[in-house]
Write a protein that holds these residues in place. Sequence first.
Motif, PDB file in Angstrom:
ATOM      1  N   LEU A  61      -0.057   0.207   3.563  1.00  0.00           N
ATOM      2  CA  LEU A  61      -1.856  -0.801   3.648  1.00  0.00           C
ATOM      3  C   LEU A  61      -1.147  -2.536   2.747  1.00  0.00           C
ATOM      4  CD1 LEU A  61      -4.563  -1.330   2.809  1.00  0.00           C
ATOM      5  CD2 LEU A  61      -4.216  -1.530   0.670  1.00  0.00           C
ATOM      6  N   LEU A  62       0.127  -2.694   2.462  1.00  0.00           N
ATOM      7  CA  LEU A  62       0.514  -4.063   2.673  1.00  0.00           C
ATOM      8  C   LEU A  62       1.240  -4.575   3.598  1.00  0.00           C
ATOM      9  CD1 LEU A  62       1.652  -3.571  -1.637  1.00  0.00           C
ATOM     10  CD2 LEU A  62      -0.492  -4.436  -1.092  1.00  0.00           C
ATOM     11  N   SER A  64       0.209  -4.267   6.814  1.00  0.00           N
ATOM     12  CA  SER A  64      -0.993  -3.990   7.638  1.00  0.00           C
ATOM     13  C   SER A  64      -1.822  -5.727   7.659  1.00  0.00           C
ATOM     14  CB  SER A  64      -2.012  -2.867   7.538  1.00  0.00           C
ATOM     15  OG  SER A  64      -2.360  -2.501   6.676  1.00  0.00           O
ATOM     16  N   LEU A  65      -1.611  -5.288   5.933  1.00  0.00           N
ATOM     17  CA  LEU A  65      -2.236  -7.103   5.466  1.00  0.00           C
ATOM     18  C   LEU A  65      -1.843  -7.840   5.558  1.00  0.00           C
ATOM     19  CD1 LEU A  65      -3.136  -5.513   1.812  1.00  0.00           C
ATOM     20  CD2 LEU A  65      -5.208  -6.884   3.409  1.00  0.00           C
ATOM     21  N   GLY A  68      -2.042  -8.473   9.136  1.00  0.00           N
ATOM     22  CA  GLY A  68      -3.661  -8.748   9.796  1.00  0.00           C
ATOM     23  C   GLY A  68      -3.467 -10.709   9.004  1.00  0.00           C
ATOM     24  N   PHE A  69      -2.776 -10.616   7.808  1.00  0.00           N
ATOM     25  CA  PHE A  69      -2.822 -12.566   7.628  1.00  0.00           C
ATOM     26  C   PHE A  69      -1.817 -12.925   8.733  1.00  0.00           C
ATOM     27  CE2 PHE A  69      -4.852 -11.480   4.183  1.00  0.00           C
ATOM     28  CZ  PHE A  69      -5.967 -12.006   4.010  1.00  0.00           C
ATOM     29  N   TYR A  86      -2.196  -8.105  16.699  1.00  0.00           N
ATOM     30  CA  TYR A  86      -2.191  -6.982  15.589  1.00  0.00           C
ATOM     31  C   TYR A  86      -2.449  -5.359  16.338  1.00  0.00           C
ATOM     32  CZ  TYR A  86      -6.962  -6.062  14.325  1.00  0.00           C
ATOM     33  OH  TYR A  86      -8.814  -5.423  14.410  1.00  0.00           O
ATOM     34  N   GLY A 143      -5.788  -3.134   6.109  1.00  0.00           N
ATOM     35  CA  GLY A 143      -5.708  -4.077   5.911  1.00  0.00           C
ATOM     36  C   GLY A 143      -5.507  -4.614   6.822  1.00  0.00           C
ATOM     37  N   ALA A 144      -5.113  -4.127   8.054  1.00  0.00           N
ATOM     38  CA  ALA A 144      -5.362  -4.805   9.498  1.00  0.00           C
ATOM     39  C   ALA A 144      -6.687  -5.480  10.117  1.00  0.00           C
ATOM     40  CB  ALA A 144      -4.854  -4.604  10.763  1.00  0.00           C
ATOM     41  N   LEU A 146      -9.265  -6.740   7.638  1.00  0.00           N
ATOM     42  CA  LEU A 146     -10.026  -7.690   5.967  1.00  0.00           C
ATOM     43  C   LEU A 146      -9.470  -8.591   6.728  1.00  0.00           C
ATOM     44  CD1 LEU A 146     -11.339  -6.304   3.971  1.00  0.00           C
ATOM     45  CD2 LEU A 146      -8.849  -6.908   2.558  1.00  0.00           C
ATOM     46  N   PRO A 147      -8.513  -8.949   6.976  1.00  0.00           N
ATOM     47  CA  PRO A 147      -8.483 -10.661   7.069  1.00  0.00           C
ATOM     48  C   PRO A 147      -9.994 -11.438   8.035  1.00  0.00           C
ATOM     49  CG  PRO A 147      -6.106 -10.398   6.909  1.00  0.00           C
ATOM     50  CD  PRO A 147      -7.274  -8.421   7.514  1.00  0.00           C
TER      51      PRO A 147
END
Length: 163
Positions: A61-62, A64-65, A68-69, A86, A143-144, A146-147
């Motif tokens: 999750l972290l 992929s965040l 994503g960002f 991504y 995670g990907a 969410l942005p």
Amino acid sequence: MIAMDVLSDALFAAVAGMGFGAISCPPRHAFPYIALLAAAGHATRFCLMTFVGVDIAVGSLLASLLIGFGSLWLGRRARTPMTVLYIPALLPMVPGRYAYNMVFSQIMFLHTMNDAHERSMYMDMFFSNAMVTCSVIFMLAVGATLPMFLFPKRAYSITRRRR
């Protein structure tokens, strides 16, 4: 030695990310960004799991965040949509070992229908591997994407020229 492990993990993830990117035919100038995102994401997950003791789902999750960002930020530079960057960067983080063990335990379950002890062992293996596989894939997707939900104007205006 620790730095070598992290760098080799990042390098292999970058190569795999570019390979997955080549399948979807992105613009040629997007490949360095895909490699950078894949390397940063996979190395982040590797470091979180190895040195911090985070489990694979939270680490994914972290990471992929970060991807994503990073794709939100690098998408404007590459003048490509976020998904072009991504998706290939996330694919090296799909838990292949757990997915393989899930299918293997399902096959072995079907082969051992006469032995109740082995059957229950393979059923337990199947459900534990399926839970890890599904959890990690779900966390990668959350995670990907969410942005895009947090910054919708920026996410959909990446390829547009400023006026």
